[in-house]
Each structure stands twice: as C-alpha cells, then as structure tokens.
Enzyme design. Structure first.
Site, PDB file in Angstrom:
ATOM      1  N   LYS A 165     165.490 -49.318  62.780  1.00  0.00           N
ATOM      2  CA  LYS A 165     165.358 -47.738  62.244  1.00  0.00           C
ATOM      3  C   LYS A 165     164.284 -47.684  61.598  1.00  0.00           C
ATOM      4  O   LYS A 165     163.363 -46.754  61.690  1.00  0.00           O
ATOM      5  CB  LYS A 165     166.731 -47.490  61.677  1.00  0.00           C
ATOM      6  N   ARG A 217     176.092 -41.874  57.111  1.00  0.00           N
ATOM      7  CA  ARG A 217     176.800 -43.074  57.305  1.00  0.00           C
ATOM      8  C   ARG A 217     178.197 -42.952  57.692  1.00  0.00           C
ATOM      9  O   ARG A 217     178.945 -44.111  58.051  1.00  0.00           O
ATOM     10  CB  ARG A 217     176.683 -43.843  56.413  1.00  0.00           C
ATOM     11  N   ARG A 268     165.443 -61.911  58.579  1.00  0.00           N
ATOM     12  CA  ARG A 268     164.413 -60.760  58.015  1.00  0.00           C
ATOM     13  C   ARG A 268     164.277 -61.143  56.855  1.00  0.00           C
ATOM     14  O   ARG A 268     164.844 -61.649  55.830  1.00  0.00           O
ATOM     15  CB  ARG A 268     165.628 -59.594  57.973  1.00  0.00           C
ATOM     16  N   ARG A 292     167.002 -59.763  51.316  1.00  0.00           N
ATOM     17  CA  ARG A 292     167.698 -58.862  50.220  1.00  0.00           C
ATOM     18  C   ARG A 292     169.136 -59.451  50.056  1.00  0.00           C
ATOM     19  O   ARG A 292     169.695 -60.194  50.882  1.00  0.00           O
ATOM     20  CB  ARG A 292     167.814 -57.631  51.374  1.00  0.00           C
ATOM     21  N   ARG A 316     178.955 -55.042  55.772  1.00  0.00           N
ATOM     22  CA  ARG A 316     178.337 -53.914  56.252  1.00  0.00           C
ATOM     23  C   ARG A 316     178.477 -53.605  57.623  1.00  0.00           C
ATOM     24  O   ARG A 316     178.448 -52.497  58.178  1.00  0.00           O
ATOM     25  CB  ARG A 316     176.602 -54.187  55.989  1.00  0.00           C
TER      26      ARG A 316
HETATM   27  P1  AMP Z   1     169.800 -49.677  54.530  1.00  0.00           P
HETATM   28  O1  AMP Z   1     168.881 -50.145  54.096  1.00  0.00           O
HETATM   29  O2  AMP Z   1     169.883 -48.475  55.408  1.00  0.00           O
HETATM   30  O3  AMP Z   1     170.726 -50.803  55.484  1.00  0.00           O
HETATM   31  O4  AMP Z   1     170.888 -49.505  53.308  1.00  0.00           O
HETATM   32  C1  AMP Z   1     171.145 -50.439  52.245  1.00  0.00           C
HETATM   33  C2  AMP Z   1     172.475 -50.036  51.699  1.00  0.00           C
HETATM   34  O5  AMP Z   1     172.173 -48.962  50.757  1.00  0.00           O
HETATM   35  C3  AMP Z   1     173.408 -50.052  52.298  1.00  0.00           C
HETATM   36  O6  AMP Z   1     174.224 -51.084  52.576  1.00  0.00           O
HETATM   37  C4  AMP Z   1     174.399 -48.865  51.293  1.00  0.00           C
HETATM   38  O7  AMP Z   1     174.607 -49.862  50.273  1.00  0.00           O
HETATM   39  C5  AMP Z   1     173.326 -48.025  50.827  1.00  0.00           C
HETATM   40  N1  AMP Z   1     173.140 -46.927  51.646  1.00  0.00           N
HETATM   41  C6  AMP Z   1     172.302 -46.804  52.294  1.00  0.00           C
HETATM   42  N2  AMP Z   1     172.465 -45.471  52.934  1.00  0.00           N
HETATM   43  C7  AMP Z   1     173.642 -45.031  52.543  1.00  0.00           C
HETATM   44  C8  AMP Z   1     174.440 -43.661  52.863  1.00  0.00           C
HETATM   45  N3  AMP Z   1     173.815 -42.940  53.832  1.00  0.00           N
HETATM   46  N4  AMP Z   1     175.737 -43.884  52.139  1.00  0.00           N
HETATM   47  C9  AMP Z   1     176.016 -44.795  51.285  1.00  0.00           C
HETATM   48  N5  AMP Z   1     175.455 -45.922  51.193  1.00  0.00           N
HETATM   49  C10 AMP Z   1     173.918 -46.004  51.737  1.00  0.00           C
END
Ligand code: AMP
Length: 218
Positions: A13, A86, A125, A158, A169
């Site tokens: 994404k 989400r 990653r 990360r 996740r």
């Molecule tokens: P990502 O980089 O999109 O995988 O996001 C990393 C982390 O950020 C996720 O595992 C959540 O802890 C938090 N996060 C990102 N987007 C959201 C969202 N829309 N709602 C809640 N937590 C989020």
C-alpha cells in the site's frame, strides 16, 4: 480524485501510494506513518502510541478520525488513504467526516495478498529509521546493505514487524479490516498484490484512467 487503499500488512500500500502521488500529484494520508511521526516527537501521546504500535494493536478510533479529518482538510487536489479505515467504526466515522467536509471517495482498491506471502515479505522488510523509506532485502534491497539510499541512515526492523506483533496485526486485519470489503461491496477493485510494485501500480493506474474517462473524475 480520492482513493482508499485496503490490504494486509506488506501488500504494498505504502509503495503504491507513493507511486500514485508522484504520478497524479495526490496527497498520501498514511496513518501508520502519521502515528510513527507522533512517536518520534516523544510527546506523551507519542509514548502511549508507541506501546500500542509495538504490541501490534490499533490506536483508538476517536484519535484516528480526528487525525484523518485534519489531514483531509489540508489537502488540495485529491488524497489517498493508506491504512484507514481499519474497522467498521472508522468507516462510519469516515463517511460522516467526508459529508461534513463535502468530499467523497472515488475509488477503493484492495491489494490482495495471501497470509503466507505477507509473512514472507515482512520477514524481509526493513525501514529507514530516519526518512521511513521501506525496503525488502530480497526484492527491493538498498544499494548499500543495511543503509538507506536516500539519507545514508541505518535500516531497522519495525518493532511491530516482529513475530508476536505480526500475528496480532494479521488477526486484526482478518477480524476487523476484512469486513470492510463486504461493506464497500462492488465499489472495491481487487488488485493482485503478489505482483511487482510496478505491475501493481500499472494495474491501479489503468483502473483510475478508465474511471476518469467514464465518469469525468478529476
Ligand atoms: P501500518 O504502517 O499501516 O501497518 O500501521 C502501523 C500501526 O499503526 C498499526 O499496526 C496500528 O497500531 C497503527 N495504525 C495505523 N493505522 C491505524 C488505524 N486506521 N487505526 C488504528 N491504528 C492504526
């Protein structure tokens, strides 16, 4: 043109969002990166968020919609939501916010990737600890091993890409995010995310171009 990118972790994404931005000039609203920026500022909110992200849990819905609304207000010429909504509550909140801001979503892309491939990609990653550029040590390696091409900073894994958090996740994605596909129904355009980033981009691009041709979307 406003778009939502849905998809599991490591489905590409973020990479495709930055390609779309370069090509169409739209603004990326990437919630994961926005939260990580807040954490870097070392505020008390950042500290709370760090715990949530490291454990692989979701940040509170109220915080997320406030963040998204503020970011949408700043945009001109279209935006891409990467990582939001989400869950169903966030989708409802988004609907209300868009009405209030007199905006709408023109396209929803689902980057479909099987769980086994997600796990394989995540294990390779690495992310730049300074500029957040993402690498895959197998498929998109940096020029110098372990070092960011953009800013010469060390690449790290990360915390939430570590095994325990990843399992959580992925479960959250299955349980909370996947139901959005039924909610958005035939508005969702499914893209095969097992392909290369270039192919994913060109598939999305051809859908966008035909949407623009057919519906006169800017
Ligand atoms: P990502 O980089 O999109 O995988 O996001 C990393 C982390 O950020 C996720 O595992 C959540 O802890 C938090 N996060 C990102 N987007 C959201 C969202 N829309 N709602 C809640 N937590 C989020």
């Amino acid at each position: 043109m406003n778009k939502i990118l849905l998809g599991p972790q490591a489905s590409g994404k973020g990479t495709v969002a930055s390609k779309l931005t370069k090509h169409y000039g739209t603004t990326i609203i990437g919630t994961g990166n926005l939260l990580r920026e807040e954490i870097k500022k070392e505020t008390s909110l950042g500290e709370t968020l760090k715990g949530i992200l490291d454990r692989g849990e979701l940040a509170p819905d109220e915080l997320m919609i406030t963040l998204i609304k503020n970011e949408i207000k700043k945009t001109k010429g279209g935006f891409i939501l990467d990582g939001f909504p989400r869950n169903l509550k966030q989708a409802e909140d988004l609907d209300l916010a868009l009405k209030e801001l007199n905006q709408k979503i023109d396209a929803i892309f689902y980057l479909n990737l099987e769980k086994e491939q997600v796990i394989e990609r995540i294990s390779c990653r690495k992310i730049c600890s300074s500029c957040s550029e993402v690498y895959n040590t197998k498929y998109v390696p940096p020029k110098k091993e372990g070092i960011c091409n953009n800013c010469d900073t060390e690449l790290i894994q990360r915390d939430d890409d570590k095994e325990e958090a990843i399992e959580k996740r992925l479960n959250i994605f299955e349980k909370n995010t996947k139901p959005l596909l039924s909610l958005y129904g035939n508005k969702v355009i499914t893209i095969d995310a097992s392909n290369s980033p270039e192919r994913i981009f060109s598939d999305i691009q051809s859908h966008i171009d035909s949407l623009v041709d057919n519906e006169d979307i800017q």
